[in-house]
Design a protein around this motif. Structure first.
Motif, PDB file in Angstrom:
ATOM      1  N   GLY A   1       1.036  -1.379  -0.290  1.00 41.13           N
ATOM      2  CA  GLY A   1       0.231   0.056  -0.166  1.00 41.13           C
ATOM      3  C   GLY A   1       0.991   1.593   0.449  1.00 41.13           C
ATOM      4  O   GLY A   1       2.080   0.695  -0.207  1.00 41.13           O
ATOM      5  N   GLY A   2       0.215   2.228   0.760  1.00 43.50           N
ATOM      6  CA  GLY A   2       0.868   3.786   0.295  1.00 43.50           C
ATOM      7  C   GLY A   2       2.111   3.908   1.491  1.00 43.50           C
ATOM      8  O   GLY A   2       3.363   4.546   1.543  1.00 43.50           O
ATOM      9  N   ARG A   3       2.180   2.597   2.643  1.00 46.11           N
ATOM     10  CA  ARG A   3       3.881   2.664   3.131  1.00 46.11           C
ATOM     11  C   ARG A   3       4.963   2.337   2.026  1.00 46.11           C
ATOM     12  O   ARG A   3       6.392   2.838   2.260  1.00 46.11           O
ATOM     13  CB  ARG A   3       3.684   1.537   3.628  1.00 46.11           C
ATOM     14  N   ILE A   4       4.819   2.326   0.540  1.00 45.36           N
ATOM     15  CA  ILE A   4       5.545   2.512   0.219  1.00 45.36           C
ATOM     16  C   ILE A   4       6.773   3.510  -0.546  1.00 45.36           C
ATOM     17  O   ILE A   4       7.719   3.951  -0.042  1.00 45.36           O
ATOM     18  CB  ILE A   4       5.240   1.774  -1.676  1.00 45.36           C
ATOM     19  N   THR A   5       5.592   4.890  -0.274  1.00 45.20           N
ATOM     20  CA  THR A   5       6.454   6.107  -0.272  1.00 45.20           C
ATOM     21  C   THR A   5       7.566   6.559   0.900  1.00 45.20           C
ATOM     22  O   THR A   5       8.355   6.825   0.676  1.00 45.20           O
ATOM     23  CB  THR A   5       5.254   7.093  -0.093  1.00 45.20           C
ATOM     24  N   ASP A   6       7.078   5.743   2.410  1.00 51.72           N
ATOM     25  CA  ASP A   6       8.094   5.840   2.917  1.00 51.72           C
ATOM     26  C   ASP A   6       9.212   5.232   2.570  1.00 51.72           C
ATOM     27  O   ASP A   6       9.747   5.573   3.475  1.00 51.72           O
ATOM     28  CB  ASP A   6       7.302   5.193   4.095  1.00 51.72           C
ATOM     29  N   LEU A   7       9.115   3.515   2.525  1.00 50.51           N
ATOM     30  CA  LEU A   7       9.859   2.627   1.474  1.00 50.51           C
ATOM     31  C   LEU A   7      11.302   3.863   1.243  1.00 50.51           C
ATOM     32  O   LEU A   7      12.402   3.705   1.685  1.00 50.51           O
ATOM     33  CB  LEU A   7       9.786   2.024   1.503  1.00 50.51           C
ATOM     34  N   VAL A   8      10.924   4.382  -0.030  1.00 53.58           N
ATOM     35  CA  VAL A   8      11.785   5.251  -0.666  1.00 53.58           C
ATOM     36  C   VAL A   8      12.698   6.119   0.227  1.00 53.58           C
ATOM     37  O   VAL A   8      13.365   6.721  -0.001  1.00 53.58           O
ATOM     38  CB  VAL A   8      10.780   5.917  -1.856  1.00 53.58           C
ATOM     39  N   ARG A   9      11.365   6.756   0.953  1.00 55.86           N
ATOM     40  CA  ARG A   9      12.344   8.630   1.701  1.00 55.86           C
ATOM     41  C   ARG A   9      13.543   7.413   2.755  1.00 55.86           C
ATOM     42  O   ARG A   9      14.578   8.063   2.781  1.00 55.86           O
ATOM     43  CB  ARG A   9      11.788   8.365   3.296  1.00 55.86           C
ATOM     44  N   TYR A  10      13.004   6.199   3.175  1.00 55.40           N
ATOM     45  CA  TYR A  10      13.591   5.206   4.581  1.00 55.40           C
ATOM     46  C   TYR A  10      15.146   5.020   3.953  1.00 55.40           C
ATOM     47  O   TYR A  10      16.664   5.252   4.243  1.00 55.40           O
ATOM     48  CB  TYR A  10      13.307   3.898   5.087  1.00 55.40           C
ATOM     49  N   ILE A  11      15.086   4.082   2.329  1.00 59.03           N
ATOM     50  CA  ILE A  11      16.116   4.494   1.538  1.00 59.03           C
ATOM     51  C   ILE A  11      16.966   5.033   1.123  1.00 59.03           C
ATOM     52  O   ILE A  11      18.112   4.360   0.153  1.00 59.03           O
ATOM     53  CB  ILE A  11      16.391   2.781   1.067  1.00 59.03           C
ATOM     54  N   ARG A  12      16.559   6.573   1.155  1.00 59.59           N
ATOM     55  CA  ARG A  12      18.117   7.517   0.020  1.00 59.59           C
ATOM     56  C   ARG A  12      18.760   7.509   0.598  1.00 59.59           C
ATOM     57  O   ARG A  12      20.105   7.414  -0.559  1.00 59.59           O
ATOM     58  CB  ARG A  12      16.865   8.342   0.708  1.00 59.59           C
ATOM     59  N   GLU A  13      19.997   6.970   1.222  1.00 65.19           N
ATOM     60  CA  GLU A  13      21.023   7.433   2.226  1.00 65.19           C
ATOM     61  C   GLU A  13      21.458   6.138   1.354  1.00 65.19           C
ATOM     62  O   GLU A  13      22.871   6.225   0.719  1.00 65.19           O
ATOM     63  CB  GLU A  13      21.331   7.282   3.580  1.00 65.19           C
ATOM     64  N   PRO A  14      21.508   4.404   1.663  1.00 65.94           N
ATOM     65  CA  PRO A  14      22.300   3.743   0.781  1.00 65.94           C
ATOM     66  C   PRO A  14      21.982   3.877  -0.910  1.00 65.94           C
ATOM     67  O   PRO A  14      22.839   2.992  -1.497  1.00 65.94           O
ATOM     68  CB  PRO A  14      21.549   2.534   1.070  1.00 65.94           C
ATOM     69  N   LEU A  15      20.625   4.460  -0.878  1.00 66.26           N
ATOM     70  CA  LEU A  15      20.590   4.661  -2.703  1.00 66.26           C
ATOM     71  C   LEU A  15      21.641   5.799  -3.053  1.00 66.26           C
ATOM     72  O   LEU A  15      22.597   5.709  -3.805  1.00 66.26           O
ATOM     73  CB  LEU A  15      18.858   5.245  -2.810  1.00 66.26           C
ATOM     74  N   LEU A  16      21.864   6.654  -2.425  1.00 66.71           N
ATOM     75  CA  LEU A  16      22.771   7.060  -2.946  1.00 66.71           C
ATOM     76  C   LEU A  16      23.828   6.487  -3.074  1.00 66.71           C
ATOM     77  O   LEU A  16      24.893   7.302  -3.507  1.00 66.71           O
ATOM     78  CB  LEU A  16      22.878   8.637  -2.042  1.00 66.71           C
ATOM     79  N   VAL A  17      24.873   6.216  -2.007  1.00 64.48           N
ATOM     80  CA  VAL A  17      25.662   5.239  -1.866  1.00 64.48           C
ATOM     81  C   VAL A  17      25.861   4.769  -2.480  1.00 64.48           C
ATOM     82  O   VAL A  17      26.910   5.066  -3.049  1.00 64.48           O
ATOM     83  CB  VAL A  17      25.962   4.538  -0.359  1.00 64.48           C
ATOM     84  N   ALA A  18      24.893   3.908  -3.583  1.00 61.02           N
ATOM     85  CA  ALA A  18      25.046   2.745  -4.312  1.00 61.02           C
ATOM     86  C   ALA A  18      25.251   3.674  -5.751  1.00 61.02           C
ATOM     87  O   ALA A  18      26.386   2.874  -6.506  1.00 61.02           O
ATOM     88  CB  ALA A  18      24.066   2.379  -4.357  1.00 61.02           C
ATOM     89  N   PHE A  19      24.531   4.068  -6.313  1.00 58.44           N
ATOM     90  CA  PHE A  19      24.841   5.079  -7.203  1.00 58.44           C
ATOM     91  C   PHE A  19      26.355   6.297  -7.479  1.00 58.44           C
ATOM     92  O   PHE A  19      26.754   5.976  -8.121  1.00 58.44           O
ATOM     93  CB  PHE A  19      23.459   6.299  -6.878  1.00 58.44           C
ATOM     94  N   THR A  20      26.278   6.725  -6.489  1.00 55.57           N
ATOM     95  CA  THR A  20      27.992   7.806  -6.841  1.00 55.57           C
ATOM     96  C   THR A  20      28.725   6.198  -6.463  1.00 55.57           C
ATOM     97  O   THR A  20      30.035   6.592  -6.900  1.00 55.57           O
ATOM     98  CB  THR A  20      27.941   8.659  -5.436  1.00 55.57           C
ATOM     99  N   THR A  21      29.322   5.428  -5.647  1.00 54.97           N
ATOM    100  CA  THR A  21      29.447   4.698  -5.619  1.00 54.97           C
ATOM    101  C   THR A  21      29.871   3.511  -6.286  1.00 54.97           C
ATOM    102  O   THR A  21      30.827   2.624  -7.474  1.00 54.97           O
ATOM    103  CB  THR A  21      30.242   4.204  -4.610  1.00 54.97           C
ATOM    104  N   ALA A  22      28.652   2.985  -7.541  1.00 49.83           N
ATOM    105  CA  ALA A  22      28.166   1.753  -7.880  1.00 49.83           C
ATOM    106  C   ALA A  22      28.608   0.517  -7.363  1.00 49.83           C
ATOM    107  O   ALA A  22      29.781  -0.213  -8.111  1.00 49.83           O
ATOM    108  CB  ALA A  22      28.960   2.121  -9.841  1.00 49.83           C
TER     109      ALA A  22
END
Length: 440
Positions: free
Chosen positions: A253-274
């Protein structure tokens, strides 16, 4: 700490772009001597990235082992373990097929290779990527570790998972006698998370070094030459994100939008370091704060790193057919579907292989009479593409963990998106892991 780290990583990214382009603009005069000089300078910057990635590799094996054993011990019975594993693998297979199919559809719609004007290498040229045909017997036997010490020394995630399952199940089976080991493993989890906090403070510097090295050596021109291909692929990744998050919405459900907020730091780390490994420790913490029970996240996430590489999946079909288009080779729809299935099978045998997507593509191209040397077209921009597909792998595994958690009875209470670690007085106790990771 998390908010500050994200901000510092973004600063490192911007500074890396500026410094890299300035160095390339000042020193690149088109001569071989200038190219050699830029390559040497880039090599010095690469030291910072290499040190950071080695620090990450240092903590991955004990962290995976400790969290997985702790999670299995919390499950309490092998039936729950089998159920979670079956649901996770089922989701992984479905997500892989969706990713591969989406890559096939979008590369035919966008046609990024049609009319390309880059000079193509001879058909007999070697792309310089080591390849090996998929072998079922080698794949299956490789899953089982001959030595746990060797598996941890080489960071063979899948082998570590297998050994950890045996240890976790055995601890559960012996009952009370295994309680001291459970407490020891929970203590190891807390220690490894503290070490992770120390290591991640180097991340902004590593990002700066990685981006500076790439742009100083290659310049902005290499991006412009294949801009349409790169833009098409990133559009495909955005579509895949929408599909994965949409499927996640149907389950949680709508909790999926919260999931994106919670993983934004590991997401950025993964993107910038590949590097997916660089994001792994923070992903565990982010999923725990989001409410995914540690027994689920610590089991699903390591499996996902071997079987649920959605960004890599879509890249395989997209890049393979792009190369065919660049050569002007028409591939019938039936053959494209056969290629999709071939990639689905062969991609499962390369867990842990560096630049695994390129290895699989190089092995698959000759099977369908596409010159392997076509890989040379995309090698120059592969790092920039790897950033996007690594971030997509993180999104795919986060959604998978949340979905399996929902199927297994729901979520734990949420914690704040970012937690400032307590500052202990001099000589005081070190910061502790989140409560849910410290449960026996």
């Amino acid at each position: 700490m998390a908010k500050r780290l994200t901000f510092y990583i973004l600063i490192g990214l911007v500074l890396g772009i500026v410094v890299g382009l300035v160095l390339n603009g000042l020193l690149d005069d088109g001569t071989p001597a200038a190219a050699a000089r830029l390559k040497s300078i880039a090599g010095y910057f690469t030291i910072g990235t290499s040190v950071f990635l080695r620090l990450i590799k240092m903590i991955i094996a004990p962290l995976v082992f400790a969290t997985l054993v702790s999670g299995i011990a919390q499950m309490g019975d092998t039936a729950a373990l089998g159920r979670v594993g079956a649901r996770a693998i089922g989701w992984f297979i479905g997500a892989s097929l969706v990713s591969l199919s989406l890559g096939l559809v979008l590369v035919n719609l966008l046609r990024p290779g049609v009319g390309i004007n880059l000079p193509l290498p001879p058909v007999t040229a070697d792309a310089g990527v080591a390849t090996a045909a998929f072998s079922l017997d080698k794949f299956i036997t490789h899953i089982v570790p001959a030595s746990m010490i060797e598996a941890m020394a080489t960071n063979e995630i899948l082998q570590i998972v297998v050994f950890s399952i045996f240890v976790g199940v055995a601890i559960t089976a012996v009952g009370e006698k295994g309680q001291p080991l459970i407490r020891a493993v929970d203590g190891l989890v807390a220690v490894m998370l503290q070490i992770t906090d120390y290591v991640m403070r180097v991340a902004p510097f590593a990002v700066f070094c990685a981006v500076t090295a790439t742009l100083a050596e290659r310049g902005a021109g290499v991006i412009g030459q294949l801009a349409y291909f790169m833009g098409s692929f990133y559009l495909a990744l955005l579509v895949l994100w929408a599909v994965l998050l949409g499927l996640g919405f149907l389950v949680i459900g709508g909790r999926i939008t919260d999931l994106v907020r919670y993983i934004r730091e590991p997401l950025l780390v993964a993107f910038t370091t590949a590097s997916s490994e660089a994001a792994y420790p923070r992903m565990l913490e982010a999923l725990d704060r989001f409410g995914v029970p540690p027994r689920i996240a610590s089991f699903v996430l390591p499996l996902g790193y071997s079987f649920n590489l959605d960004g890599s999946m879509i890249y395989m079909t997209f890049a393979s057919l792009f190369i065919a288009q660049a050569y002007g080779i028409a591939i019938p729809l039936g053959t494209q579907i056969a290629m999709l299935l071939f990639l689905m099978i062969s991609s499962k045998g390369i867990a842990g292989v560096p630049r695994a997507s390129l290895v699989v593509i190089a092995a698959v191209l000759p099977v369908f009479d596409i010159p392997e040397a076509g890989l040379l077209l995309i090698l120059a921009v592969d790092h920039f593409l790897d950033m996007g597909r690594t971030a997509t792998n993180v999104v795919g595994n986060a959604v998978a963990s949340a979905v399996v958690a929902k199927w297994e009875g729901g979520f734990d209470p949420r914690e704040p998106v970012a937690i400032e670690p307590p500052h202990a007085p001099s000589g005081g106790p070190a910061p502790q892991a989140p409560d849910s990771l410290r449960q026996a």
